[in-house]
Design a protein around this motif. Structure first.
Motif, PDB file in Angstrom:
ATOM      1  N   THR A  57      21.440  60.948  98.049  1.00 22.07           N
ATOM      2  CA  THR A  57      22.036  62.061  97.758  1.00 22.07           C
ATOM      3  C   THR A  57      23.252  61.712  96.922  1.00 22.07           C
ATOM      4  N   GLY A  58      23.913  62.623  96.000  1.00 21.89           N
ATOM      5  CA  GLY A  58      25.181  62.408  95.453  1.00 21.89           C
ATOM      6  C   GLY A  58      24.566  61.720  93.936  1.00 21.89           C
ATOM      7  N   GLY A  59      25.860  61.709  93.206  1.00 24.34           N
ATOM      8  CA  GLY A  59      25.670  61.362  91.881  1.00 24.34           C
ATOM      9  C   GLY A  59      25.426  59.741  91.728  1.00 24.34           C
ATOM     10  N   ASN A  60      25.513  59.287  90.458  1.00 23.15           N
ATOM     11  CA  ASN A  60      25.681  57.888  90.286  1.00 23.15           C
ATOM     12  C   ASN A  60      26.797  57.180  90.489  1.00 23.15           C
ATOM     13  N   PRO A  61      26.709  55.902  90.737  1.00 21.79           N
ATOM     14  CA  PRO A  61      28.026  55.300  91.090  1.00 21.79           C
ATOM     15  C   PRO A  61      28.837  55.353  89.988  1.00 21.79           C
ATOM     16  N   VAL A  62      30.348  55.264  90.215  1.00 19.45           N
ATOM     17  CA  VAL A  62      31.140  55.444  88.916  1.00 19.45           C
ATOM     18  C   VAL A  62      31.451  53.704  88.492  1.00 19.45           C
ATOM     19  N   LEU A  63      31.061  52.801  89.225  1.00 18.28           N
ATOM     20  CA  LEU A  63      31.053  51.392  88.908  1.00 18.28           C
ATOM     21  C   LEU A  63      30.255  50.605  89.510  1.00 18.28           C
ATOM     22  N   ILE A  64      29.414  49.713  88.954  1.00 19.90           N
ATOM     23  CA  ILE A  64      28.560  48.620  89.349  1.00 19.90           C
ATOM     24  C   ILE A  64      29.185  47.320  89.167  1.00 19.90           C
ATOM     25  N   LEU A  65      29.417  46.669  90.316  1.00 19.70           N
ATOM     26  CA  LEU A  65      29.614  45.140  90.379  1.00 19.70           C
ATOM     27  C   LEU A  65      28.341  44.461  90.579  1.00 19.70           C
ATOM     28  N   LEU A  66      27.907  43.587  89.571  1.00 17.28           N
ATOM     29  CA  LEU A  66      26.867  43.001  89.290  1.00 17.28           C
ATOM     30  C   LEU A  66      26.865  41.430  89.119  1.00 17.28           C
ATOM     31  N   ASP A  67      26.260  40.855  90.258  1.00 17.16           N
ATOM     32  CA  ASP A  67      25.896  39.433  90.081  1.00 17.16           C
ATOM     33  C   ASP A  67      24.978  38.968  88.852  1.00 17.16           C
ATOM     34  N   LEU A  68      24.902  37.883  88.306  1.00 19.34           N
ATOM     35  CA  LEU A  68      24.047  37.435  87.606  1.00 19.34           C
ATOM     36  C   LEU A  68      22.704  36.714  87.984  1.00 19.34           C
ATOM     37  N   LYS A  69      23.251  35.681  89.016  1.00 14.02           N
ATOM     38  CA  LYS A  69      22.050  34.726  89.532  1.00 14.02           C
ATOM     39  C   LYS A  69      21.468  35.389  90.818  1.00 14.02           C
ATOM     40  N   GLY A  84      20.050  50.215  78.691  1.00 12.55           N
ATOM     41  CA  GLY A  84      18.865  50.765  77.863  1.00 12.55           C
ATOM     42  C   GLY A  84      18.453  52.415  78.307  1.00 12.55           C
ATOM     43  N   SER A  85      18.901  52.534  79.299  1.00 10.20           N
ATOM     44  CA  SER A  85      18.330  53.982  79.860  1.00 10.20           C
ATOM     45  C   SER A  85      19.485  55.022  79.526  1.00 10.20           C
ATOM     46  N   ASP A  86      18.834  56.139  78.952  1.00  5.99           N
ATOM     47  CA  ASP A  86      19.620  57.409  78.453  1.00  5.99           C
ATOM     48  C   ASP A  86      20.529  58.032  79.735  1.00  5.99           C
ATOM     49  N   GLN A  87      20.012  57.888  80.883  1.00 12.57           N
ATOM     50  CA  GLN A  87      20.477  58.363  82.310  1.00 12.57           C
ATOM     51  C   GLN A  87      21.426  57.470  82.735  1.00 12.57           C
ATOM     52  N   LEU A  88      21.583  56.302  82.603  1.00 10.28           N
ATOM     53  CA  LEU A  88      22.508  55.200  83.337  1.00 10.28           C
ATOM     54  C   LEU A  88      23.399  54.442  82.443  1.00 10.28           C
ATOM     55  N   SER A  89      23.029  54.481  81.099  1.00 10.73           N
ATOM     56  CA  SER A  89      23.936  53.719  80.163  1.00 10.73           C
ATOM     57  C   SER A  89      25.387  53.888  80.381  1.00 10.73           C
ATOM     58  N   ASN A  90      25.836  55.276  80.665  1.00 10.16           N
ATOM     59  CA  ASN A  90      27.210  55.283  80.795  1.00 10.16           C
ATOM     60  C   ASN A  90      28.211  54.660  82.055  1.00 10.16           C
ATOM     61  N   ILE A  91      27.453  54.390  82.857  1.00 10.67           N
ATOM     62  CA  ILE A  91      27.848  53.739  84.168  1.00 10.67           C
ATOM     63  C   ILE A  91      28.488  52.543  83.550  1.00 10.67           C
ATOM     64  N   PRO A  92      29.849  52.240  84.211  1.00 15.26           N
ATOM     65  CA  PRO A  92      30.389  51.263  83.798  1.00 15.26           C
ATOM     66  C   PRO A  92      29.838  49.732  84.621  1.00 15.26           C
ATOM     67  N   VAL A  93      29.679  48.838  83.999  1.00 15.32           N
ATOM     68  CA  VAL A  93      29.084  47.690  84.739  1.00 15.32           C
ATOM     69  C   VAL A  93      30.128  46.519  84.541  1.00 15.32           C
ATOM     70  N   VAL A  94      30.459  45.815  85.595  1.00 12.52           N
ATOM     71  CA  VAL A  94      31.440  44.632  85.701  1.00 12.52           C
ATOM     72  C   VAL A  94      30.371  43.656  86.078  1.00 12.52           C
ATOM     73  N   VAL A  95      30.238  42.475  85.451  1.00  8.44           N
ATOM     74  CA  VAL A  95      29.550  41.464  85.776  1.00  8.44           C
ATOM     75  C   VAL A  95      30.766  40.552  86.692  1.00  8.44           C
ATOM     76  N   LEU A  96      30.183  40.263  88.052  1.00  6.41           N
ATOM     77  CA  LEU A  96      31.124  39.484  88.894  1.00  6.41           C
ATOM     78  C   LEU A  96      30.461  38.459  89.436  1.00  6.41           C
ATOM     79  N   THR A  97      30.412  37.088  88.667  1.00  7.08           N
ATOM     80  CA  THR A  97      29.873  36.070  89.244  1.00  7.08           C
ATOM     81  C   THR A  97      30.710  34.862  89.229  1.00  7.08           C
ATOM     82  N   SER A  98      29.935  33.671  89.801  1.00  8.73           N
ATOM     83  CA  SER A  98      30.615  32.484  89.771  1.00  8.73           C
ATOM     84  C   SER A  98      30.534  31.735  88.559  1.00  8.73           C
TER      85      SER A  98
END
Length: 161
Positions: A57-69, A84-98
Motif C-alpha cells: 500500500t502507499g505511494g512510491n518512495p520519494v527517494l531510491i538509494l541504489l547500489d550498483l553491484k 524508462g518507465s512513465d510511472q516511475l521516472s520521476n522518482i529520484p535515484v541516488v546511486v550509493l556505491t563503493s
C-alpha cells in the motif's frame, strides 16, 4: 518533509552496508521510513507491486538509494528500468556505491541517476553524507507529483528469476 510511510527504498545486497545505511538514516529521523530490498529484481517487484509486494500500500518512495553491484539485476539495469518507465521516472535515484570507477559513474549518469555518491569508508563521513542526502532529497527537494497508480509491469528482466 514528505510523510510517506515508506519514503526511502534502499536497494543494497550487502547486509552490513544496508545496516550501516539504515543506522545513518535513523540518526536523521528516518527510521521506520526505509524499505530495504537486497537485489535489483526485488526493487522492481517493490516498485511495480509484483510478487511479494503485490499487496503493498502507499505511494512510491520519494527517494531510491541504489547500489550498483548486485546479483540478478545490477543497479544500472534497475536505473534504466526506472528512468524508462512513465510511472516511475520521476522518482529520484541516488546511486550509493563503493565504486569510484569513472566507467561506473558514466554508466550511472547515462542511465539517468539523479546523483552518485561513493560510500565514504569512515563512519563519521558516511553519517555526514547521509545527512546531506536526507536534507536535500527528503526535506528540500520538491518531488514531481506521483501518478495515480502504478500498475504491475513485467519488464524484460523477468527471465532472470
Amino acid at each position: 518533509m514528505n510523510t510517506n510511510a515508506d519514503a526511502i527504498l534502499l536497494v543494497e545486497d550487502n547486509p552490513d552496508d544496508a545496516e550501516l545505511t539504515k543506522l545513518a538514516l535513523a540518526r536523521h529521523g528516518l527510521d521506520g521510513r526505509v524499505t530495504h530490498v537486497s537485489d535489483g529484481m526485488q526493487a522492481l517487484d517493490y516498485l511495480y507491486r509484483r510478487e511479494a509486494f503485490s499487496n503493498r500500500t502507499g505511494g512510491n518512495p520519494v527517494l531510491i538509494l541504489l547500489d550498483l553491484k548486485m546479483p540478478l539485476l545490477d543497479g544500472i539495469g534497475v536505473l534504466r528500468e526506472i528512468k524508462g518507465s512513465d510511472q516511475l521516472s520521476n522518482i529520484p535515484v541516488v546511486v550509493l556505491t563503493s565504486s569510484t570507477e569513472p566507467s561506473d559513474l558514466q554508466r550511472a549518469y547515462d542511465a539517468g541517476t539523479n546523483a552518485y555518491i561513493a560510500k565514504p569508508t569512515e563512519f563519521a563521513q558516511f553519517l555526514s553524507a547521509m545527512k546531506h542526502v536526507c536534507e536535500f532529497w527528503i526535506n528540500i527537494n520538491q518531488p514531481a507529483p506521483q501518478a495515480a497508480t502504478v500498475t504491475p509491469r513485467h519488464s524484460g528482466f523477468a527471465d532472470l528469476n
